[in-house]
Design a protein around this motif. Structure first.
Motif, PDB file in Angstrom:
ATOM      1  N   VAL A  46      -2.693  13.758  16.664  1.00 16.99           N
ATOM      2  CA  VAL A  46      -3.256  12.935  15.594  1.00 16.99           C
ATOM      3  C   VAL A  46      -4.630  13.469  15.219  1.00 16.99           C
ATOM      4  N   ASP A  47      -4.793  13.833  13.938  1.00 16.95           N
ATOM      5  CA  ASP A  47      -6.100  14.257  13.427  1.00 16.95           C
ATOM      6  C   ASP A  47      -6.865  12.999  13.050  1.00 16.95           C
ATOM      7  N   LYS A  52      -6.599   9.935   4.733  1.00 20.10           N
ATOM      8  CA  LYS A  52      -5.991   9.786   3.419  1.00 20.10           C
ATOM      9  C   LYS A  52      -4.492   9.525   3.580  1.00 20.10           C
ATOM     10  N   VAL A  53      -4.006   8.444   2.980  1.00 17.79           N
ATOM     11  CA  VAL A  53      -2.594   8.091   3.081  1.00 17.79           C
ATOM     12  C   VAL A  53      -1.794   8.882   2.053  1.00 17.79           C
ATOM     13  N   ARG A  54      -0.725   9.519   2.519  1.00 20.89           N
ATOM     14  CA  ARG A  54       0.157  10.299   1.655  1.00 20.89           C
ATOM     15  C   ARG A  54       1.572   9.761   1.785  1.00 20.89           C
ATOM     16  N   GLU A  57       4.458  10.443   4.697  1.00 20.28           N
ATOM     17  CA  GLU A  57       3.906  11.175   5.835  1.00 20.28           C
ATOM     18  C   GLU A  57       3.857  10.245   7.039  1.00 20.28           C
ATOM     19  N   THR A  58       3.747  10.800   8.229  1.00 23.39           N
ATOM     20  CA  THR A  58       3.744  10.041   9.467  1.00 23.39           C
ATOM     21  C   THR A  58       2.307   9.818   9.929  1.00 23.39           C
ATOM     22  N   TYR A  59       2.032   8.580  10.372  1.00 28.44           N
ATOM     23  CA  TYR A  59       0.682   8.201  10.777  1.00 28.44           C
ATOM     24  C   TYR A  59       0.703   7.414  12.073  1.00 28.44           C
ATOM     25  N   LEU A  60      -0.419   7.456  12.782  1.00 24.43           N
ATOM     26  CA  LEU A  60      -0.634   6.603  13.935  1.00 24.43           C
ATOM     27  C   LEU A  60      -1.521   5.460  13.463  1.00 24.43           C
ATOM     28  N   GLU A  72       5.792   5.726   9.217  1.00 23.64           N
ATOM     29  CA  GLU A  72       5.817   6.514   7.985  1.00 23.64           C
ATOM     30  C   GLU A  72       5.211   5.682   6.858  1.00 23.64           C
ATOM     31  N   ALA A  73       4.344   6.292   6.052  1.00 29.67           N
ATOM     32  CA  ALA A  73       3.727   5.596   4.925  1.00 29.67           C
ATOM     33  C   ALA A  73       4.611   5.698   3.692  1.00 29.67           C
TER      34      ALA A  73
END
Length: 76
Positions: A46-47, A52-54, A57-60, A72-73
């Motif tokens: 995880v960076d 920025k939400v795209r 894309e996958t996010y924590l 996933e957003a």
């Protein structure tokens, strides 16, 4: 564009690292919410600087209570 064999579901390529890049953290995935892209027992990198939400894309996500979920957003 990547050509996929006919009849295969579309999978996105996820990067595989041999070390944790600067500014990143590891998160152990313990559920199957992101399967088949990310499986239980795998770690995600995880960076923490990229906020920025795209779309798709996958996010924590870290919730106010301290719990974390990989998800996933989807922009609407």
């Amino acid at each position: 564009m990547i050509a996929l064999p006919i009849g295969q579901p579309e999978y996105r390529a996820l990067m595989i690292y041999d070390h944790v890049p600067d500014g990143c953290i590891l998160h152990l995935v313990t559920d199957n919410k992101s399967y088949p892209h990310i499986r239980p027992g795998e770690f995600v990198v995880v960076d923490t600087r990229d906020r920025k939400v795209r779309h798709l894309e996958t996010y924590l996500i870290e919730w106010n209570g301290g719990g974390r979920d990989v998800c996933e957003a989807v922009s609407r």
